[in-house]
Design a protein around this motif. Structure first.
Motif, short mmCIF file in Angstrom:
data_model
loop_
_atom_site.label_atom_id
_atom_site.label_comp_id
_atom_site.label_asym_id
_atom_site.label_seq_id
_atom_site.Cartn_x
_atom_site.Cartn_y
_atom_site.Cartn_z
N LEU A 193 0.81 -1.22 0.00
CA LEU A 193 0.00 0.00 0.00
C LEU A 193 0.84 1.26 0.00
N PRO A 194 0.30 2.33 -0.59
CA PRO A 194 0.99 3.62 -0.45
C PRO A 194 0.93 4.06 1.01
N GLN A 195 1.91 4.85 1.40
CA GLN A 195 2.06 5.27 2.79
C GLN A 195 0.76 5.81 3.38
N GLU A 196 0.02 6.60 2.61
CA GLU A 196 -1.19 7.23 3.15
C GLU A 196 -2.31 6.24 3.45
N LEU A 197 -2.26 5.03 2.88
CA LEU A 197 -3.29 4.03 3.14
C LEU A 197 -2.89 3.01 4.21
N LYS A 198 -1.60 2.93 4.53
CA LYS A 198 -1.14 1.94 5.50
C LYS A 198 -1.84 2.10 6.85
N PHE A 222 9.11 -9.39 13.23
CA PHE A 222 8.45 -9.92 12.02
C PHE A 222 7.90 -8.84 11.11
N TYR A 223 7.58 -7.69 11.65
CA TYR A 223 6.92 -6.60 10.91
C TYR A 223 7.88 -5.81 10.03
N ARG A 224 9.18 -5.98 10.21
CA ARG A 224 10.14 -5.17 9.46
C ARG A 224 10.00 -5.41 7.97
N LEU A 276 5.81 -0.51 8.51
CA LEU A 276 5.29 -0.04 9.80
C LEU A 276 6.29 0.85 10.52
N GLU A 277 7.57 0.68 10.21
CA GLU A 277 8.61 1.48 10.87
C GLU A 277 8.46 2.97 10.53
N GLU A 278 7.95 3.26 9.33
CA GLU A 278 7.76 4.65 8.93
C GLU A 278 6.47 5.23 9.51
N LEU A 279 5.58 4.37 9.91
CA LEU A 279 4.25 4.76 10.36
C LEU A 279 4.15 4.90 11.87
N LEU A 280 4.90 4.07 12.60
CA LEU A 280 4.76 3.99 14.05
C LEU A 280 6.06 4.34 14.76
N PRO A 332 9.13 4.04 17.49
CA PRO A 332 9.87 2.90 18.03
C PRO A 332 9.25 2.35 19.32
N LEU A 333 8.69 3.23 20.14
CA LEU A 333 8.05 2.79 21.38
C LEU A 333 6.85 1.89 21.08
N ARG A 334 6.05 2.25 20.11
CA ARG A 334 4.90 1.41 19.73
C ARG A 334 5.35 0.07 19.15
N LEU A 335 6.40 0.11 18.34
CA LEU A 335 6.91 -1.13 17.75
C LEU A 335 7.48 -2.06 18.81
N ARG A 336 8.13 -1.50 19.82
CA ARG A 336 8.62 -2.33 20.93
C ARG A 336 7.45 -2.96 21.68
N GLY A 337 6.35 -2.23 21.79
CA GLY A 337 5.15 -2.79 22.40
C GLY A 337 4.60 -3.96 21.61
N LEU A 338 4.61 -3.85 20.28
CA LEU A 338 4.17 -4.95 19.42
C LEU A 338 5.07 -6.17 19.62
N GLU A 339 6.38 -5.93 19.68
CA GLU A 339 7.33 -7.02 19.93
C GLU A 339 7.05 -7.67 21.28
N ALA A 340 6.84 -6.85 22.31
CA ALA A 340 6.58 -7.37 23.65
C ALA A 340 5.31 -8.21 23.69
#
Length: 135
Positions: free
Chosen positions: A17-22, A102-104, A108-112, A114-122
């Motif tokens: 998806l384009p960035q604006e739809l992610k 797994f999300y890399r 998602l890294e451009e959208l969220l 690092p704190l939120r991504l660490r929460g997803l990992e946790a």
């Protein structure tokens, strides 16, 4: 080991998806998180700033997932929906083989943050811990 096909399909969709739809599509996954039955005892993921509760059970050779995230936290609830969509019904071994990052590559890294991504990992790590315990 490859990701489970359903999880890979979710990531491929987001990646395409384009960035604006992610963000919009990610939030659609928040709507797919049903309220868990009252008898299911959920565990809090303490690493998440937003209240994030989950339970992973192994039934009939597949993993069953339950989540509770307040509606006021749609991005975090979307993580629960993404995990449920991608991992529900998979074998315990397949769930345990999913790497924390797994999300890399899905954008998602451009959208969220690092704190939120660490929460997803946790959340994934806590879910995997419960699967290990169930075995």
């Amino acid at each position: 080991m490859a990701l489970p096909a359903k999880l890979q399909a979710v990531l491929d969709l987001i990646r395409s998806l384009p960035q604006e739809l992610k963000a919009q599509v990610l939030l659609e996954y928040a709507k797919k998180v049903p309220t868990p039955p009252p008898e299911v005892e959920l565990e809090r993921v303490p690493e998440c700033q937003t209240p994030f509760f989950l339970r992973a059970e192994v039934e009939g050779g597949g993993v069953r997932l339950y989540f509770f995230v307040p509606d006021e936290a749609p991005t975090v609830k979307a993580f629960a929906g993404l995990l449920k969509e991608g991992l529900e019904g998979e074998s315990p071994e397949a769930v345990l083989a999913v790497p924390a990052t797994f999300y890399r590559g899905a954008g998602l890294e451009e959208l969220l943050t690092p704190l939120r991504l660490r929460g997803l990992e946790a959340a994934l790590l806590r879910l995997q811990e419960q699967v290990r315990h169930a075995l």
